[in-house]
Design an enzyme around this catalytic site. Structure first.
Site, PDB file in Angstrom:
ATOM      1  CB  CYS A 114      18.929  48.002 -40.676  1.00 36.51           C
ATOM      2  SG  CYS A 114      18.518  47.965 -42.436  1.00 36.51           S
ATOM      3  CG  HIS A 209      14.795  49.782 -39.313  1.00 40.06           C
ATOM      4  ND1 HIS A 209      15.741  50.737 -39.037  1.00 40.06           N
ATOM      5  CD2 HIS A 209      15.081  49.314 -40.557  1.00 40.06           C
ATOM      6  CE1 HIS A 209      16.560  50.861 -40.062  1.00 40.06           C
ATOM      7  NE2 HIS A 209      16.178  50.007 -41.002  1.00 40.06           N
ATOM      8  CD  GLU A 211      14.780  51.816 -35.789  1.00 41.65           C
ATOM      9  OE1 GLU A 211      15.055  52.235 -36.922  1.00 41.65           O
ATOM     10  OE2 GLU A 211      15.078  50.659 -35.405  1.00 41.65           O
TER      11      GLU A 211
END
Length: 247
Positions: A114, A209, A211
């Site tokens: 990002c 993202h 994660e």
């Protein structure tokens, strides 16, 4: 072989716990969890104030992740701030740009997430769109949208099919930086992944993202590249060759 050591840049924010409230360096737990799931060991890289510190830090690592966070200050790419651009994080900007430069110079595998993708683009002379709609689920809520890989790119080799990714951003890449190519797009044309062409090591960044999702392939690509570099004769921390960024 020991697991590759992957450094992840941090937020720099006030925080409160127990009876304490003080300036802190923070990292959402999802980042080290993703590194571990991909087979690496995660360490935090809090901001320092010199390029020499960045070079020394990167030299001790097998891979680097530039994490998400605040908007990049527009002065970094020669623009006036849009009213919708958030407050600057100047210490992070300086530190993470230095980490990017050091990783590229030392040929240490690099993944931007990002904000990290936006900084990679700015590091090579690119610019950013300061606001776009539809790439989050609302304030503090991750959205999801499709991402289409560009055939023949390193990203497409890792994720060859269209995927729906967790996203939360309102800025994006505009003009590409020197030596960078777009390797994935959203249906509206937004650049969703960048990579460095004609570079010996992995330099990859994604606008979403990973994660926050279940797909570990992007981080696994970084960990595999870090492990492969360490396995080379003379490989491992401190073994990279110099590659200068454009002035």
């Amino acid at each position: 072989m020991p697991r590759p050591v992957i450094g992840v840049s941090t937020y720099q924010e006030p925080a409160r716990w127990g009876v304490w409230e003080m300036p802190s360096v923070l990292l959402p737990e999802a980042y080290p969890r993703l590194v571990r799931a991909a087979g690496g060991l995660a360490v935090m890289l809090p901001p320092d104030d010199t390029a020499d510190a960045a070079r020394e830090t990167v030299a001790a690592l097998d891979g680097v992740v530039i994490a998400g966070g605040a908007d990049v200050e527009p002065v970094r790419y020669g623009a006036a701030p849009d009213p919708r651009t958030g407050p600057p994080a100047r210490g992070r900007d300086s530190w993470e740009l230095a980490l990017i430069e050091a990783a590229v110079e030392q040929n240490v595998p690099l993944l931007g997430i990002c904000r990290g993708m936006q900084l990679l683009n700015v590091a090579f002379g690119g610019t950013l769109h300061q606001h776009l709609d539809g790439h989050s689920g609302g304030l503090g809520v991750f959205g999801g949208h499709p991402v289409l890989p560009v055939p023949g790119t390193a990203y497409a080799a890792v994720v060859p099919e269209e995927t729906v990714v967790p996203a939360y951003h309102h800025q994006a890449v505009d003009r590409l930086g020197a030596g960078l190519i777009a390797s994935a797009h959203a249906p509206d044309g937004t650049v969703e992944a960048l990579e460095m062409a004609d570079h010996e090591g992995l330099v990859l960044a994604v606008q979403w993202h990973p994660e926050m999702g279940e797909d570990v392939r992007v981080m696994t690509a970084l960990v595999h590249a870090a492990r492969a570099r360490r396995a080379l004769p003379g490989g491992g921390p401190g073994s990279g060759r110099a590659v200068r960024l454009p002035a």
